[in-house]
Design an enzyme around this catalytic site. Sequence first.
Site, mmCIF file in Angstrom:
data_model
loop_
_atom_site.group_PDB
_atom_site.id
_atom_site.type_symbol
_atom_site.label_atom_id
_atom_site.label_comp_id
_atom_site.label_asym_id
_atom_site.label_seq_id
_atom_site.Cartn_x
_atom_site.Cartn_y
_atom_site.Cartn_z
ATOM 1 N N ARG A 197 4.672 18.145 -16.032
ATOM 2 C CA ARG A 197 5.500 17.084 -16.605
ATOM 3 C C ARG A 197 6.665 16.686 -15.706
ATOM 4 O O ARG A 197 6.924 15.501 -15.486
ATOM 5 C CB ARG A 197 6.021 17.539 -17.973
ATOM 6 C CG ARG A 197 6.860 16.495 -18.673
ATOM 7 C CD ARG A 197 7.224 16.929 -20.053
ATOM 8 N NE ARG A 197 8.151 18.050 -20.016
ATOM 9 C CZ ARG A 197 9.027 18.318 -20.966
ATOM 10 N NH1 ARG A 197 9.073 17.574 -22.042
ATOM 11 N NH2 ARG A 197 9.834 19.337 -20.863
ATOM 12 N N HIS B 137 0.843 -1.192 0.000
ATOM 13 C CA HIS B 137 0.000 0.000 0.000
ATOM 14 C C HIS B 137 0.883 1.248 0.000
ATOM 15 O O HIS B 137 1.919 1.305 0.650
ATOM 16 C CB HIS B 137 -0.998 0.004 1.166
ATOM 17 C CG HIS B 137 -0.393 -0.126 2.521
ATOM 18 N ND1 HIS B 137 0.124 0.936 3.221
ATOM 19 C CD2 HIS B 137 -0.238 -1.209 3.311
ATOM 20 C CE1 HIS B 137 0.570 0.525 4.381
ATOM 21 N NE2 HIS B 137 0.369 -0.785 4.460
ATOM 22 N N ASP C 279 2.568 5.885 -22.011
ATOM 23 C CA ASP C 279 2.418 5.795 -23.458
ATOM 24 C C ASP C 279 3.729 5.298 -24.057
ATOM 25 O O ASP C 279 4.741 5.162 -23.355
ATOM 26 C CB ASP C 279 1.957 7.129 -24.056
ATOM 27 C CG ASP C 279 2.916 8.282 -23.819
ATOM 28 O OD1 ASP C 279 4.154 8.078 -23.835
ATOM 29 O OD2 ASP C 279 2.440 9.416 -23.642
ATOM 30 N N TYR D 170 0.049 12.756 -23.870
ATOM 31 C CA TYR D 170 -0.261 12.830 -22.439
ATOM 32 C C TYR D 170 -1.061 11.600 -22.002
ATOM 33 O O TYR D 170 -1.980 11.689 -21.210
ATOM 34 C CB TYR D 170 -1.010 14.121 -22.089
ATOM 35 C CG TYR D 170 -0.223 15.367 -22.409
ATOM 36 C CD1 TYR D 170 0.875 15.731 -21.636
ATOM 37 C CD2 TYR D 170 -0.556 16.173 -23.488
ATOM 38 C CE1 TYR D 170 1.614 16.868 -21.930
ATOM 39 C CE2 TYR D 170 0.176 17.307 -23.792
ATOM 40 C CZ TYR D 170 1.257 17.649 -23.014
ATOM 41 O OH TYR D 170 1.994 18.775 -23.305
ATOM 42 N N GLY D 171 -0.666 10.450 -22.500
ATOM 43 C CA GLY D 171 -1.372 9.208 -22.213
ATOM 44 C C GLY D 171 -0.826 8.442 -21.022
ATOM 45 O O GLY D 171 -1.102 7.256 -20.881
#
Length: 140
Positions: free
Chosen positions: A107, A22, A30, A129-130
Amino acid sequence: MLKTISPLISPELLKVLAEMGHGDEIIFSDAHFPAHSMGPQVIRADGLRVSDLLQAIIPLFELDSYAPPVVMMAAVEGDALDPTVEQRYRQALSTQAPCPDIVRIDRFAFYDRAQKAFAIVITGECAKYGNILLKKGVTP
């Protein structure tokens, strides 16, 4: 082969998901993400879309309920986000329970989090931006 586990989840990814504790974080990136220079273990999932992997793992993966469990990269100033990317991810994450809020960070903050992640899964996702970060929670 195990029953009820999606064939999209490789044995390597299944092992990593089981080893995470946890608070640990995993990135589903991407195809253009600089994963190999970040430091954590890299798992390849070439040819798969992030949304398909999210839908496959969410039945096995408890999201954190104490801290924002879903983080995506914000667009660089002057750039635009494709809203369908987040919509696909939300839909995939909400197959078991309502999708929590998705937090957007810049970013370089995302890169910092990626360097500290438990693992990075490089997919075949080509959406700009995947990238998405999931924080593992306590299993009830």
